[in-house]
Design a protein around this motif. Structure first.
Motif, mmCIF file in Angstrom:
data_model
loop_
_atom_site.group_PDB
_atom_site.id
_atom_site.type_symbol
_atom_site.label_atom_id
_atom_site.label_comp_id
_atom_site.label_asym_id
_atom_site.label_seq_id
_atom_site.Cartn_x
_atom_site.Cartn_y
_atom_site.Cartn_z
ATOM 1 N N TYR A 202 4.031 12.494 -9.268
ATOM 2 C CA TYR A 202 2.730 12.047 -8.758
ATOM 3 C C TYR A 202 1.648 13.087 -9.025
ATOM 4 O O TYR A 202 0.497 12.736 -9.347
ATOM 5 C CB TYR A 202 2.872 11.715 -7.275
ATOM 6 N N HIS B 32 8.667 6.920 -1.950
ATOM 7 C CA HIS B 32 8.055 6.756 -3.276
ATOM 8 C C HIS B 32 6.912 5.742 -3.229
ATOM 9 O O HIS B 32 5.876 5.918 -3.880
ATOM 10 C CB HIS B 32 9.109 6.308 -4.286
ATOM 11 N N ARG B 33 7.100 4.694 -2.470
ATOM 12 C CA ARG B 33 6.049 3.682 -2.325
ATOM 13 C C ARG B 33 4.795 4.284 -1.724
ATOM 14 O O ARG B 33 3.670 4.040 -2.184
ATOM 15 C CB ARG B 33 6.607 2.563 -1.440
ATOM 16 N N GLN C 194 0.588 12.500 -12.544
ATOM 17 C CA GLN C 194 -0.410 11.434 -12.713
ATOM 18 C C GLN C 194 -1.825 11.975 -12.489
ATOM 19 O O GLN C 194 -2.752 11.646 -13.243
ATOM 20 C CB GLN C 194 -0.127 10.289 -11.747
ATOM 21 N N CYS C 195 -1.976 12.801 -11.456
ATOM 22 C CA CYS C 195 -3.291 13.370 -11.156
ATOM 23 C C CYS C 195 -3.730 14.343 -12.250
ATOM 24 O O CYS C 195 -4.884 14.328 -12.699
ATOM 25 C CB CYS C 195 -3.263 14.069 -9.805
ATOM 26 N N THR D 60 -1.294 8.467 -4.359
ATOM 27 C CA THR D 60 -1.764 8.854 -5.696
ATOM 28 C C THR D 60 -2.869 7.928 -6.179
ATOM 29 O O THR D 60 -3.877 8.385 -6.731
ATOM 30 C CB THR D 60 -0.588 8.827 -6.688
ATOM 31 N N ASP D 61 -2.708 6.629 -5.965
ATOM 32 C CA ASP D 61 -3.730 5.674 -6.409
ATOM 33 C C ASP D 61 -5.072 5.966 -5.754
ATOM 34 O O ASP D 61 -6.140 5.857 -6.395
ATOM 35 C CB ASP D 61 -3.292 4.244 -6.074
ATOM 36 N N PRO E 80 -0.772 14.445 -3.907
ATOM 37 C CA PRO E 80 -0.137 13.237 -3.367
ATOM 38 C C PRO E 80 0.905 13.497 -2.283
ATOM 39 O O PRO E 80 0.973 12.755 -1.297
ATOM 40 C CB PRO E 80 0.515 12.617 -4.611
ATOM 41 N N GLN F 291 3.047 6.689 -4.245
ATOM 42 C CA GLN F 291 2.231 6.019 -5.258
ATOM 43 C C GLN F 291 0.925 5.513 -4.659
ATOM 44 O O GLN F 291 -0.134 5.581 -5.305
ATOM 45 C CB GLN F 291 3.000 4.862 -5.890
ATOM 46 N N TYR F 292 0.993 5.035 -3.414
ATOM 47 C CA TYR F 292 -0.234 4.593 -2.736
ATOM 48 C C TYR F 292 -1.198 5.767 -2.553
ATOM 49 O O TYR F 292 -2.409 5.644 -2.820
ATOM 50 C CB TYR F 292 0.119 3.975 -1.384
#
Length: 356
Positions: A223, A175-176, A226-227, A182-183, A150, A179-180
């Motif tokens: 991040y 951070h925004r 999360q992955c 990462t998604d 990420p 997260q994008y």
């Protein structure tokens, strides 16, 4: 040119034994071949990056030539960013680079959608190449795919220089964006897992050479976690994680990401890494890519022995690897020297006497 050594196990058999603590013939050995595979055969790198057939043929040819314990293809460090909208330039004799980031400012995120791995950018080419590789070698070796993490992906979406400055100047927006990124990466991870392919993660822009440990913990680790969690949920274990450069001050943080194997750059002393985190995680490393590129076969062999001397007793296991991806133009003789040294000096069970 090929090795004259004969393995007693296939890579699939070797990794199954390694994972379950059963006897194996030799230590696993994974030179990080990546895009060097096509350069092995010669030809335009730009064509390689845009052809599933060329990509698959090159990776299979490299696997058959080197007889490594890994094979695969991937979107590279910037493939997800490209699928999102960043422009890459593809030189004929080098690797691609970001020539135009996807966003000029964080307001652009408002209109950005999520990727479709089957239709966005060159991701369909990657998936088709992986399918060809998988069908060709599945009885011998698992097909892998390295995905940019990420932090590295976000930097390629925004532009690395601006992104790194904005960590301090606009942390909420960073951070925004993270997260994008990462998604989108999670969508590609799920697609790979649906194919039966376990992804690995590469996060060079989060290197301790570029950012502080504090910034790694705040902006990269959550991040990556999360992955890694998604890979663990889908595959039963965490990923192979590679971060370039000096990572000594974030080794514990890398462990806490949830990886199963830490791939260490040759800047890291394996003895120090073993002493610090070897009781927690399997280590992989770290023959110098420069030695593989510009050294002699004997110099490669010497580095293999040094790596084994330092890390073969790692409590959670050790895999022999290069410290980073192989450079374009790395001689076949040097990669074969690495593999043959693994067969000679990494013959199981390894003893101090055989490394003398």
């Amino acid at each position: 040119m090929k090795t004259t050594w004969k393995d007693e196990m296939t890579p699939n058999e070797r990794f199954k034994a390694f994972a379950t603590g059963k006897p194996l013939d030799r230590i696993p050995c994974l030179p990080l071949v990546t895009d060097q595979a096509f350069n092995l055969a010669g030809g335009s790198m730009a064509k390689y990056y845009h052809s599933a057939t060329l990509m698959a043929e090159a990776q299979i040819y490299a696997f058959e030539t080197y007889e490594t314990d890994s094979v695969g293809a991937g979107p590279g460090l910037f493939g997800i960013a490209e699928a999102i909208g960043s422009t890459l330039t593809f030189p004929d004799n080098s690797v691609p680079y970001v020539s135009a980031p996807a966003i000029s400012g964080y307001q652009d995120l408002e209109k950005m959608g999520l990727i479709d791995p089957h239709h966005s950018g060159r991701l369909p080419i990657i998936l088709e190449a992986l399918k060809i590789i998988q069908e060709t070698v599945k009885d011998r070796v698992a097909t892998g795919c390295s995905v940019g993490g990420p932090f590295t992906t976000a930097a390629a979406i925004r532009g690395t220089d601006k992104f790194l400055k904005e960590i301090c100047r606009q942390p909420a927006q960073v951070h925004r964006l993270l997260q994008y990124a990462t998604d989108n990466i999670l969508l590609f991870i799920d697609t790979l897992c649906d194919m039966g392919i376990k992804p690995s993660l590469a996060e060079p822009t989060a290197s301790g050479t570029l950012i502080s440990a504090k910034h790694f913990r705040e902006f990269a680790q959550p991040y990556l976690r999360q992955c890694a969690d998604r890979i663990s949920q889908r595959c039963g274990s965490g990923p192979f994680l590679h971060i370039c450069g000096d990572t000594m001050n974030i080794l514990d943080d890398m462990v806490n990401v949830g990886a199963t194997v830490l791939s260490l750059d040759n800047q890291i002393d394996l003895t120090e890494a073993k002493d610090k985190v070897g009781h927690k995680i399997c280590l992989a490393g770290n023959v110098k890519p420069y030695t593989l590129w510009r050294g002699t076969p004997q110099e490669v062999t010497n580095e293999v022995k040094e790596c084994l001397q330092k890390a073969y007793t790692n409590p959670k296991g050790f895999m022999l690897s290069s410290g980073c991806g192989l450079s374009l133009g790395t001689p076949t003789a040097n990669v074969l020297a690495m593999m043959d040294a693994a067969r000679k000096y990494g013959k199981w069970p390894i003893t101090p006497e055989q490394l003398a």
